[in-house]
Design an enzyme around this catalytic site. Structure first.
Site, PDB file in Angstrom:
ATOM      1  N   ILE A  79      -3.493  22.189 -28.181  1.00  7.56           N
ATOM      2  CA  ILE A  79      -4.822  21.620 -28.422  1.00  7.56           C
ATOM      3  C   ILE A  79      -4.948  21.622 -29.942  1.00  7.56           C
ATOM      4  O   ILE A  79      -5.115  22.670 -30.554  1.00  7.56           O
ATOM      5  CB  ILE A  79      -5.940  22.440 -27.753  1.00  7.56           C
ATOM      6  N   PRO A  80      -4.825  20.454 -30.559  1.00  9.82           N
ATOM      7  CA  PRO A  80      -4.580  20.359 -32.008  1.00  9.82           C
ATOM      8  C   PRO A  80      -5.780  20.650 -32.915  1.00  9.82           C
ATOM      9  O   PRO A  80      -6.312  19.771 -33.597  1.00  9.82           O
ATOM     10  CB  PRO A  80      -4.112  18.916 -32.170  1.00  9.82           C
ATOM     11  N   CYS A  81      -6.180  21.910 -32.964  1.00  6.20           N
ATOM     12  CA  CYS A  81      -7.289  22.298 -33.829  1.00  6.20           C
ATOM     13  C   CYS A  81      -6.936  22.139 -35.310  1.00  6.20           C
ATOM     14  O   CYS A  81      -7.821  22.045 -36.156  1.00  6.20           O
ATOM     15  CB  CYS A  81      -7.730  23.724 -33.522  1.00  6.20           C
ATOM     16  N   HIS A  82      -5.649  22.072 -35.619  1.00  3.73           N
ATOM     17  CA  HIS A  82      -5.227  21.903 -37.014  1.00  3.73           C
ATOM     18  C   HIS A  82      -5.585  20.524 -37.563  1.00  3.73           C
ATOM     19  O   HIS A  82      -5.565  20.314 -38.767  1.00  3.73           O
ATOM     20  CB  HIS A  82      -3.716  22.156 -37.158  1.00  3.73           C
TER      21      HIS A  82
END
Length: 119
Positions: A79-82
């Site tokens: 889950i690409p929180c970056h």
């Protein structure tokens, strides 16, 4: 499940995977789940601001809650929180340290640039 996650992460780091296909058990409030779902909509190699994410959730005033929820993401990379950055384009807030966030964004940008050159 662990084997499939490892395979997909390996492909991601080899620049051969853009989107993860793993069944995730998201535990949190409805608000947190909605933020994590929106994170999965951010395209590979792209970024959005915390403000934009707040607007997508439907509450511009929830920017701090969105940022806090982003930091509670248990499935980093998958889950690409970056891919969420400051409104001014700065790299802010990342549980794995900002140097990792920068590396992940550059990793994805490299793949995106290569794909653009090929087409």
């Amino acid at each position: 499940m662990f084997t499939k996650a490892k395979q997909q992460l390996d492909l991601y780091f080899k620049n051969e995977l853009d989107v993860f296909d793993l069944p995730l058990s998201l535990r949190g409030t409805d608000f947190q789940k909605s933020v994590w779902q929106k994170l999965q909509d951010i395209p590979f190699g792209k970024t959005i601001s915390y403000l934009t994410l707040s607007k997508q959730i439907g509450d511009v005033k929830a920017i701090r809650a969105v940022a806090s929820t982003n930091g509670k993401n248990r499935f980093c990379i998958i889950i690409p929180c970056h891919r969420v950055i400051g409104t001014d384009g700065s790299l802010t807030g990342y549980a794995g340290d900002l140097w990792r966030k920068k590396w992940l964004l550059e990793h994805e940008l490299k793949r995106t640039s290569i794909q653009t050159e090929l087409f």
